[in-house]
Write a protein that holds these residues in place. Structure first.
Motif, PDB file in Angstrom:
ATOM      1  N   ILE A   1      15.629 -16.537  17.399  1.00 29.73           N
ATOM      2  CA  ILE A   1      14.825 -15.594  18.205  1.00 29.73           C
ATOM      3  C   ILE A   1      13.484 -16.280  18.406  1.00 29.73           C
ATOM      4  N   THR A   2      13.215 -16.024  19.682  1.00 33.34           N
ATOM      5  CA  THR A   2      11.735 -16.505  20.095  1.00 33.34           C
ATOM      6  C   THR A   2      10.983 -15.351  20.499  1.00 33.34           C
ATOM      7  N   ALA A   3       9.584 -15.697  20.681  1.00 33.68           N
ATOM      8  CA  ALA A   3       8.734 -14.345  21.221  1.00 33.68           C
ATOM      9  C   ALA A   3       7.997 -15.195  22.515  1.00 33.68           C
ATOM     10  N   LEU A   4       7.681 -14.154  23.298  1.00 40.37           N
ATOM     11  CA  LEU A   4       6.936 -14.417  24.683  1.00 40.37           C
ATOM     12  C   LEU A   4       5.501 -13.515  24.284  1.00 40.37           C
ATOM     13  N   LEU A   5       4.434 -14.065  24.480  1.00 39.45           N
ATOM     14  CA  LEU A   5       3.257 -13.403  24.283  1.00 39.45           C
ATOM     15  C   LEU A   5       2.666 -12.882  25.575  1.00 39.45           C
ATOM     16  N   VAL A   6       2.742 -11.918  26.261  1.00 41.30           N
ATOM     17  CA  VAL A   6       2.247 -11.541  27.624  1.00 41.30           C
ATOM     18  C   VAL A   6       0.936 -11.117  27.529  1.00 41.30           C
ATOM     19  N   PHE A   7      -0.131 -11.868  27.795  1.00 47.08           N
ATOM     20  CA  PHE A   7      -1.628 -11.368  27.945  1.00 47.08           C
ATOM     21  C   PHE A   7      -2.032 -10.462  28.939  1.00 47.08           C
TER      22      PHE A   7
ATOM     23  N   MET B   1      19.547 -21.848  21.185  1.00 50.61           N
ATOM     24  CA  MET B   1      17.952 -21.790  21.786  1.00 50.61           C
ATOM     25  C   MET B   1      17.522 -22.977  22.670  1.00 50.61           C
ATOM     26  N   PHE B   2      17.861 -24.189  22.129  1.00 48.83           N
ATOM     27  CA  PHE B   2      17.266 -25.470  22.930  1.00 48.83           C
ATOM     28  C   PHE B   2      18.202 -25.991  23.776  1.00 48.83           C
ATOM     29  N   THR B   3      19.437 -25.103  24.244  1.00 53.74           N
ATOM     30  CA  THR B   3      20.280 -25.915  25.120  1.00 53.74           C
ATOM     31  C   THR B   3      19.624 -25.893  26.452  1.00 53.74           C
ATOM     32  N   LYS B   4      19.892 -26.613  27.355  1.00 56.53           N
ATOM     33  CA  LYS B   4      19.229 -26.837  28.653  1.00 56.53           C
ATOM     34  C   LYS B   4      19.315 -25.667  29.629  1.00 56.53           C
ATOM     35  N   ASN B   5      20.637 -25.069  29.612  1.00 52.98           N
ATOM     36  CA  ASN B   5      20.709 -23.828  30.238  1.00 52.98           C
ATOM     37  C   ASN B   5      19.845 -22.700  29.647  1.00 52.98           C
ATOM     38  N   ASN B   6      19.796 -22.468  28.391  1.00 51.58           N
ATOM     39  CA  ASN B   6      18.813 -21.268  27.985  1.00 51.58           C
ATOM     40  C   ASN B   6      17.351 -21.857  28.278  1.00 51.58           C
ATOM     41  N   LEU B   7      16.992 -23.047  28.034  1.00 52.47           N
ATOM     42  CA  LEU B   7      15.406 -23.425  28.338  1.00 52.47           C
ATOM     43  C   LEU B   7      15.343 -22.997  29.835  1.00 52.47           C
ATOM     44  N   LYS B   8      16.257 -23.175  30.703  1.00 49.49           N
ATOM     45  CA  LYS B   8      16.038 -22.853  32.202  1.00 49.49           C
ATOM     46  C   LYS B   8      15.953 -21.280  32.317  1.00 49.49           C
ATOM     47  N   ASN B   9      16.914 -20.684  31.774  1.00 50.97           N
ATOM     48  CA  ASN B   9      16.583 -18.986  31.682  1.00 50.97           C
ATOM     49  C   ASN B   9      15.365 -18.706  31.108  1.00 50.97           C
TER      50      ASN B   9
ATOM     51  N   LYS C   1      15.345  -6.753  32.273  1.00 55.79           N
ATOM     52  CA  LYS C   1      16.610  -6.158  32.594  1.00 55.79           C
ATOM     53  C   LYS C   1      17.353  -7.284  33.148  1.00 55.79           C
ATOM     54  N   GLN C   2      16.868  -8.187  34.027  1.00 58.26           N
ATOM     55  CA  GLN C   2      17.652  -9.289  34.936  1.00 58.26           C
ATOM     56  C   GLN C   2      18.143 -10.257  33.661  1.00 58.26           C
ATOM     57  N   TYR C   3      17.652 -10.146  32.659  1.00 57.07           N
ATOM     58  CA  TYR C   3      18.127 -11.267  31.758  1.00 57.07           C
ATOM     59  C   TYR C   3      18.932 -10.648  30.548  1.00 57.07           C
ATOM     60  N   LYS C   4      19.421  -9.418  30.605  1.00 53.25           N
ATOM     61  CA  LYS C   4      20.097  -8.723  29.606  1.00 53.25           C
ATOM     62  C   LYS C   4      21.550  -9.270  29.508  1.00 53.25           C
ATOM     63  N   ASP C   5      22.012 -10.148  30.404  1.00 55.74           N
ATOM     64  CA  ASP C   5      23.400 -10.667  30.246  1.00 55.74           C
ATOM     65  C   ASP C   5      23.240 -11.847  29.631  1.00 55.74           C
ATOM     66  N   VAL C   6      22.175 -12.706  29.280  1.00 55.46           N
ATOM     67  CA  VAL C   6      21.897 -13.951  28.598  1.00 55.46           C
ATOM     68  C   VAL C   6      21.389 -13.717  27.303  1.00 55.46           C
TER      69      VAL C   6
ATOM     70  N   TYR D   1      13.150 -12.435  22.424  1.00 59.23           N
ATOM     71  CA  TYR D   1      14.311 -13.118  23.181  1.00 59.23           C
ATOM     72  C   TYR D   1      15.113 -13.776  22.070  1.00 59.23           C
ATOM     73  N   ALA D   2      16.338 -13.123  21.983  1.00 60.05           N
ATOM     74  CA  ALA D   2      17.554 -13.917  21.231  1.00 60.05           C
ATOM     75  C   ALA D   2      18.568 -14.270  22.027  1.00 60.05           C
ATOM     76  N   PRO D   3      18.772 -15.454  22.687  1.00 62.46           N
ATOM     77  CA  PRO D   3      19.778 -15.986  23.628  1.00 62.46           C
ATOM     78  C   PRO D   3      21.148 -15.699  22.953  1.00 62.46           C
ATOM     79  N   LYS D   4      21.914 -15.603  23.866  1.00 64.22           N
ATOM     80  CA  LYS D   4      23.521 -15.556  23.459  1.00 64.22           C
ATOM     81  C   LYS D   4      24.016 -16.935  23.130  1.00 64.22           C
ATOM     82  N   THR D   5      23.218 -18.150  23.613  1.00 64.78           N
ATOM     83  CA  THR D   5      23.494 -19.395  23.041  1.00 64.78           C
ATOM     84  C   THR D   5      22.561 -20.144  22.338  1.00 64.78           C
TER      85      THR D   5
END
Length: 824
Positions: free
Chosen positions: A162-168, A80-88, A232-237, A74-78
């Motif tokens: 860039i961060t990673a989410l591990l989906v077990f 990483m630790f902004t309030k809006n991005n953490l909410k996304n 796909k729902q987050y491709k814009d952010v 996950y590489a946000p366009k803003t």
């Protein structure tokens, strides 16, 4: 032989309708069971036979942490630790966690934070704080995550972009139970004998496991599809990629499915096109195709009935079976047309019988030698390659029986053609050109192929099994891009694990203490057994750190995680926490279960007597040599750290994949050696002549040598698909060799003139060989459009090898026959 011939003739003449009915019954049976035909790309389908490393790998997965998870970068366009991005990120995290069959999601949002804000041991013991906790210090949290030895370069890139989410994924308990029980009986069967009851149980478990494996595969495919839908729902952010072992297996399977449909259709089009040009007759297009599809459908039904899955390796078996069946039918068709031209006054049924009876013997031997070539793959030791060999063995047997039985039967339902002419098309000029080279440039031909053989041997010396798994996929695919991103920013891709046990003396001491306890008193607090273990001791920390630093400093390794990482984490809070075993035990006992599960349990066993080092290797490195790396680690751990060889063990996907690669090299030598020995015996049984048998084997040795040499010169490594190329080359090339020599012998008997016999052979059987080769070449050349690189190599090498084999059989083979006076 005469009795068999008369029985065959009686079947064709008197029992045509009965055998047609039998065929229809078989086709109905096959059509019904074809619904059970399936593809399997699981780890179990890509394993070595009786691989003890695979057994150990599964045990470690059960004991520590499974690699059955998806990785989302996950590489946000803003920032990483902004309030809006953490909410996304939180919304994404929650949607993923809410999916069915998702066990857990780990991201920077729910990892335990120990210093944001700084807390005492008593406060740490109360509860775990993370980025979503109301008491978290959002000012210091980003710095803790970015500098944490546990999270940096693992869950987040060093630059924080860039961060990673591990989906077990949820464990399939029934799948794991069936796998374990089946393997117990398999291991017992390999070591000793099974009772009839155990054998029946093994067969039952094998069937149940196959069914469950298909269900699990479908569930995983659904999971991955749902995860992609959420992404796909987050491709814009944010820019996101999906990775992980389950995703790679699922996508590889989809590539194979797509290739089977797309390229199967393309092969069909080329077959129709080539047959139409070659024979200029609707009947000689439809009838061979009908038999080809009949054979293919029966084989698919057979695989469905036996629940025998097709794997990555055997995914091309349909195209191969289609083409090899077509080869038999082209030879039968060419022979029928020749007999018609020679004896136009014979009845239709007489022409059919003469042509099929004359081709029965050479077709039998060509099929048998091809079956032998594929059966040699059982020496590989690789389960998918072994399955592919047996699959083709069974398919070719069906192909021969159906072709020789139903070619005349289907023809008998049609009227005799009004005329059959063999036009002097381009095929005539090509085969005539080769014949003239043999007659007038024999010395040049021998010299050229001798030079070609020397170059091939040099190329073979360059052949390697080292290759990058990432190179199996095109650069524009999600698998490639995701693996490269994780490699470069999140500490490497391919997992390697090192398991280190306490020395034997420690276990001997425990046994002595237990035997000394004559009253059999049980200690109270058994849940904290880890704190009494060999490695959970401050005296061992320096040694644990030495192992970690050694692994971390290897150029091939990325992120290294171990108990040393955990100790380093607590040391950064307060060095006193790990100053001695007593304070460390207090720390461990006070920590919440959630923190223990994430920072202790993955790296040390429950009894404290086993360490686990989790390492990720840079898969995209061009300098990676897996076997050399593993041998170096083993050597250094024994010589530099004085560990006994049985005290530590390497495991993980890197080890399993390396085992496969190393086995490939050994098995390729065994396979080729065995197949040539068996084929030489077949030649002798067919021709009853040592000289002809030796001559016949030479073009086939050269064809196999050439294709392996090309692989070495072009830097194409042996892998689970390219290892089958040599067997395929030999199998198909031998067909042409047998047909050509068989025909040459017939033509030579006419006037005992080698040159005239050679020209007549080129004009007759040479045309059939040419048609077959062109169909194979054009059909397999379509595979270069695949997204799966091994499939591209398979298509390219098969096409090239068939052209080489054709030239060898039409140029070198007749040259050797003439120069050595083979029939003297």
């Amino acid at each position: 032989m005469f009795k068999i011939s008369s029985i065959y003739e009686k079947i064709i003449n008197k029992y045509t309708k009965i055998f047609t009915l039998i065929l229809i019954i078989f086709l109905s049976f096959a059509l019904y069971y074809s619904k059970n035909f399936y593809l399997d790309a699981s780890a179990d389908s890509l394993s070595l036979k009786n691989d003890q490393d695979l057994t150990f790998y599964r045990e470690i997965k059960e004991k520590y942490i499974s690699d059955d998870y998806l990785v989302i970068t996950y590489a946000p366009k803003t920032s990483m630790f902004t309030k809006n991005n953490l909410k996304n990120l939180e919304n994404l995290h929650q949607k993923l966690a809410a999916l069915e069959n998702i066990d857990n999601v780990i991201s920077i949002l729910n990892i335990p934070l120990l210093r944001s804000p700084p807390r005492s041991l008593q406060e740490l013991a109360k509860e775990s704080i993370n980025l979503l906790h109301p008491d978290v210090d959002l000012a210091s949290a980003p710095n803790e995550i970015l500098t944490s030895p546990l999270y940096k370069n693992a869950l987040i890139s060093p630059d924080g972009k860039i961060t990673a989410l591990l989906v077990f994924l949820t464990k399939d308990e029934e799948y794991n139970f069936l796998l374990k029980e089946r393997n117990k009986l398999r291991n017992k069967s390999a070591a000793s004998f099974l009772t009839p009851e155990e054998q029946a149980k093994l067969e039952e478990l094998t069937t149940e496991f196959k069914i469950r494996s298909r269900i699990t595969s479908k569930v995983r495919e659904t999971n991955i599809s749902e995860v992609r839908g959420i992404m796909k729902q987050y491709k814009d952010v944010a820019t996101m990629y999906l990775g992980g072992v389950p995703m790679i297996m699922s996508d590889s399977l989809n590539y194979i499915k797509s290739d089977m449909v797309v390229f199967g259709s393309a092969v069909l089009i080329f077959i129709i096109f080539t047959l139409a040009i070659a024979f200029k007759s609707v009947r000689f297009v439809i009838l061979p195709l009908t038999i080809c599809f009949t054979v293919t459908l029966i084989m698919i039904g057979f695989l469905g009935f036996t629940a025998w899955p097709v794997t990555t390796v055997s995914s091309n078996f349909i195209a191969l079976l289609l083409i090899l069946t077509l080869s038999i039918n082209i030879h039968l068709t060419v022979k029928y047309r020749e007999e018609y031209r020679k004896n136009p006054k014979l009845t239709h049924r007489e022409l059919i019988l003469i042509s099929t009876k004359k081709m029965a013997k050479p077709c039998f031997y060509t099929t048998l030698t091809t079956m032998v070539a594929f059966a040699s793959l059982i020496l590989s030791g690789l389960k998918p390659v072994i399955d592919f060999g047996w699959m083709m063995f069974a398919g070719l047997a069906i192909s021969y029986l159906i072709s020789l039985m139903f070619f005349p039967i289907l023809h008998s339902f049609l009227n005799k053609p009004k005329k059959v002419r063999i036009a002097h098309d381009i095929t005539h000029y090509i085969t005539e050109f080769f014949a003239k080279q043999v007659e007038f440039r024999a010395k040049l031909i021998l010299g050229f192929f001798m030079l070609l053989f020397c170059i091939s041997i040099y190329g073979i010396s360059k052949l390697s099994v080292e290759n990058r798994f990432i190179d199996y996929y095109k650069k524009d695919t999600e698998i490639y891009q995701g693996m490269k991103l994780i490699d470069e920013n999140l500490g490497g891709t391919t997992p390697l694990e090192i398991i280190i046990d306490a020395p034997p003396e420690h276990f001997e001491q425990i046994e002595a203490e237990e035997s000394f306890n004559i009253f059999g008193l049980e200690e109270e607090n058994t849940e904290n057994e880890i704190t009494k273990g060999y490695w959970f001791n401050s005296y061992m920390f320096e040694q644990i750190n030495d192992y970690h630093n050694y692994l971390d400093n290897l150029p091939e390794t990325g992120k290294v995680l171990s108990l040393d990482t955990t100790l380093d984490l607590f040391s950064s809070i307060d060095p006193e926490l790990i100053s001695n075993s007593f304070t460390l035990a207090i720390l461990y006992n006070k920590l919440p279960l959630e923190i223990k599960k994430q920072i202790f349990d993955p790296f040390i066993s429950a009894d404290g007597n086993q360490l686990r080092y989790s390492i990720r290797i840079y898969e995209s490195s061009h300098n990676l040599k897996r076997n050399d790396l593993l041998l170096k680690i083993k050597k250094d751990f024994t010589e530099k750290f004085n560990l006994a060889e049985d005290q530590f063990r390497l495991t993980g996907m890197l080890v399993l994949y390396n085992n496969i690669l190393q086995t490939l090299f050994k098995s390729q030598i065994l396979t080729i050696g065995a197949v040539f020995l068996l084929i030489f015996i077949m030649f002798y049984l067919l021709f009853r002549n040592i000289r002809i048998s030796l001559i016949a084997i030479i073009p086939n040795i050269l064809a196999a040598s050439f294709i392996l040499g090309i692989m070495g010169l072009l830097g194409i490594s042996l892998d689970i698909m390219t290892i089958t190329i040599a067997a395929i080359v030999i199998g198909i090339a031998v067909d042409n060799t047998i047909h050509y020599i068989h025909r040459f012998i017939e033509e030579y008997k006419i006037d005992n003139n080698y040159i005239k016999a050679m020209y007549r052979s080129h004009e007759s059987i040479g045309r059939a060989m040419y048609f077959t080769t062109i169909i194979i070449t054009l059909g397999f050349s379509i595979l270069i459009l695949s997204n799966f690189i091994p499939t591209i190599y398979f298509g390219f090498l098969t096409s090239l090898s068939m052209l080489i084999a054709l030239i060898l059989d039409l140029v070198l083979l007749p040259t050797l026959i003439i120069k050595l006076k083979a029939f003297k």
